[in-house]
Design a protein around this motif. Structure first.
Motif, short mmCIF file in Angstrom:
data_model
loop_
_atom_site.label_atom_id
_atom_site.label_comp_id
_atom_site.label_asym_id
_atom_site.label_seq_id
_atom_site.Cartn_x
_atom_site.Cartn_y
_atom_site.Cartn_z
N GLU A 255 0.85 -1.19 0.00
CA GLU A 255 0.00 0.00 0.00
C GLU A 255 0.89 1.24 0.00
OE1 GLU A 255 -1.93 0.68 3.92
OE2 GLU A 255 -1.18 -1.33 4.37
N LYS A 256 0.32 2.35 -0.43
CA LYS A 256 1.08 3.60 -0.44
C LYS A 256 0.94 4.29 0.91
CE LYS A 256 1.25 4.85 -5.33
NZ LYS A 256 0.95 5.88 -6.35
N PHE A 257 2.06 4.83 1.43
CA PHE A 257 2.02 5.50 2.71
C PHE A 257 3.24 6.39 2.85
CE2 PHE A 257 4.18 1.47 3.17
CZ PHE A 257 5.30 1.77 3.93
N SER A 289 4.72 -0.28 -0.32
CA SER A 289 5.32 -1.50 0.21
C SER A 289 4.38 -2.14 1.23
CB SER A 289 6.68 -1.18 0.84
OG SER A 289 7.34 -2.35 1.27
N ASN A 290 4.88 -3.16 1.89
CA ASN A 290 4.14 -3.85 2.94
C ASN A 290 4.25 -3.03 4.22
OD1 ASN A 290 3.33 -5.62 5.04
ND2 ASN A 290 3.88 -7.40 3.81
N ARG A 291 3.25 -2.22 4.50
CA ARG A 291 3.31 -1.26 5.60
C ARG A 291 3.45 -1.95 6.95
NH1 ARG A 291 0.45 1.98 9.21
NH2 ARG A 291 0.93 4.22 9.05
N SER A 292 2.67 -3.00 7.17
CA SER A 292 2.68 -3.70 8.47
C SER A 292 4.04 -4.31 8.76
CB SER A 292 1.61 -4.79 8.49
OG SER A 292 0.32 -4.23 8.33
N ASN A 325 14.88 -0.83 -7.94
CA ASN A 325 14.42 -2.12 -7.41
C ASN A 325 14.25 -2.17 -5.89
OD1 ASN A 325 14.55 -3.42 -10.02
ND2 ASN A 325 16.78 -3.36 -9.82
N PHE A 326 14.96 -1.31 -5.15
CA PHE A 326 14.97 -1.43 -3.70
C PHE A 326 14.70 -0.10 -3.00
CE2 PHE A 326 17.46 -5.09 -5.02
CZ PHE A 326 17.08 -6.08 -4.12
N TYR A 327 14.15 -0.21 -1.79
CA TYR A 327 14.14 0.88 -0.83
C TYR A 327 15.28 0.62 0.15
CZ TYR A 327 9.33 2.01 -2.30
OH TYR A 327 8.21 2.36 -3.01
N TYR A 328 16.04 1.67 0.49
CA TYR A 328 17.16 1.53 1.42
C TYR A 328 16.88 2.40 2.66
CZ TYR A 328 19.49 -0.26 -2.75
OH TYR A 328 19.81 -0.98 -3.88
N LYS A 400 11.15 -3.37 -3.87
CA LYS A 400 9.97 -2.56 -4.13
C LYS A 400 8.77 -3.42 -4.51
CE LYS A 400 11.87 1.92 -5.40
NZ LYS A 400 11.91 2.96 -6.43
N LYS A 401 9.04 -4.45 -5.32
CA LYS A 401 7.96 -5.33 -5.77
C LYS A 401 8.36 -6.76 -5.51
CE LYS A 401 6.26 -2.22 -9.38
NZ LYS A 401 5.98 -2.06 -10.81
#
Length: 402
Positions: A255-257, A289-292, A325-328, A400-401
């Motif tokens: 989800e977007k957050f 991303s997966n917020r939880s 591809n990634f969040y850091y 990211k995905k």
């Protein structure tokens, strides 16, 4: 054809064959490539990887015919396994007294030429053959025979590798089953223990209140020990539950957050005191991303940054960057740091750095193991850099995905 003799070690040979778990399995590209290559090298019409079962010949791979098996009594391969160390070469079956009593046929092809290399396992049992056949008389050159021998050895190696892979898969399935049972056990026990612990804490407070004027200072301290130990056990149980339930987080939809809003939410949950300052990412990134799962990661890491900090004013800095591809992410604190000899094992389950937190309590070695587990489930990795008494930085990335 003269009926072939039965090998003296037949029972052991059949056990070895069945132990490979290859009979009646699906065709495989690796074996089909070997029979195709054998036909090409020997310039023959048919090539088989033939396994000699109790009453049949079963073909793991065939090139030039379509049938999967033939009776054992009417096969050349059953003769070939009688001498495991020697290839069976028959230039013309019509002129060989062992085979010229009747026409030897395989499907719609008459077998005149035959060359079979026994497939011998590490214990010396001939399981079958790699063989080539033709409808006209032939001879193999020394190089062709040498190549056929090499291919036969590769067949045995593939059989053994497949068996090892099958065994590993069985072990993995058993371990997975046992792990699931352990998770269920830990989950049930943890839930069942929480209520009695809550009752102990409540009862301790009640008794302390009722007996306050009747107890001396030392006796009151014992009540405090009981309560402190109960809270410690309750925290331990909660961490165990978090660890085993963390896998379910991976199934939450992306989800977007706002990252900064998520961090503020975590700070509120942690009941941050005025002596703690936070530096958030300046660009207030919006993630998908997966917020939880990400919340659980930050909750653990920020909580550790606060607990294991011996400074009068705690400072925590959180940075963020990303690529295609990634969040850091990185979390840096000015806390106690981690001893250099503990860095490599800090993410292992039930492993701690051995030091007490700012309240004098020691960790249980579950939190960081849970964090690593979640990060890896999100397709990423985590590492730590630390300087004792100065600072600690946890760096992690997630895909990211997924």
């Amino acid at each position: 054809m003269i009926l072939p003799a039965v090998p003296i070690n037949e029972n052991f040979r059949l056990e070895a064959l069945k132990a490979l778990e290859v009979l009646d399995t699906e065709t495989e590209k690796e074996f089909d490539e070997i029979t195709a290559l054998a036909n090409f090298i020997c310039d023959t019409e048919v090539a088989l990887i033939s396994l000699v079962d109790k009453s049949r010949m079963w073909f793991k791979s065939k090139n030039g015919v379509s049938i999967c098996e033939t009776p054992r009594d009417n096969s050349l391969c059953s003769h070939a396994i009688l001498n495991p160390e020697t290839p069976l070469l028959v230039k013309d079956t019509r002129e060989d007294e062992r085979f010229n009593k009747e026409t030897i046929q395989l499907e719609d092809k008459v077998v005149v030429f035959y060359a079979g290399i026994p497939l011998v396992n590490k214990d010396g049992f001939a399981l079958g053959t790699l063989c080539v056949m033709d409808s006209k008389p032939r001879e193999l050159s020394e190089k062709q025979l040498e190549s056929l021998n090499s291919l036969a050895k590769q067949v045995v190696i593939l059989f053994e590798l497949n068996k090892k892979n099958n065994d590993l898969q069985k072990i993995q399935r058993k371990l997975k089953k046992k792990n699931e049972a352990l998770k269920d056990f830990a989950r049930v026990i943890s839930h069942d223990l929480k209520m009695p612990l809550a009752n102990i804490i409540t009862t301790t407070d009640l008794l302390k209140l009722l007996l306050d004027k009747k107890l001396d200072k030392e006796s009151l301290q014992y009540f405090d020990y009981i309560k402190t130990s109960s809270f410690s056990m309750s925290g331990y149980i909660s961490d165990v539950l978090d660890h085993y339930e963390s896998e379910s987080l991976i199934h939450n939809k992306p989800e977007k957050f706002s990252l900064n809003e998520l961090l503020k939410e975590i700070i509120e949950l942690l009941s941050i005191k005025p002596d703690i300052s936070f530096n958030f990412p300046e660009n207030a990134p919006v993630l998908e991303s997966n917020r939880s799962a990400l919340k659980q990661i930050f909750f653990n890491l920020i909580g550790n940054s606060i607990k294991y900090n011996d400074k009068e004013r705690i400072e925590i800095t959180i940075d963020h960057s990303q690529d295609a591809n990634f969040y850091y992410f990185s979390i840096t604190d000015n806390g106690m740091g981690i001893p250099e000899n503990q860095i490599e094992t800090i993410f292992d389950l039930f492993t701690t750095a051995g030091m007490a937190d700012r309240s004098g309590n020691k960790g249980n070695g579950i939190g960081l193991s849970t964090v690593k587990k979640i990060v890896e489930n999100l397709g990423g990795s985590i590492s730590v850099n630390s300087k004792e008494k100065v600072e600690t930085t946890f760096n992690f990335c997630i895909k990211k995905k997924l």
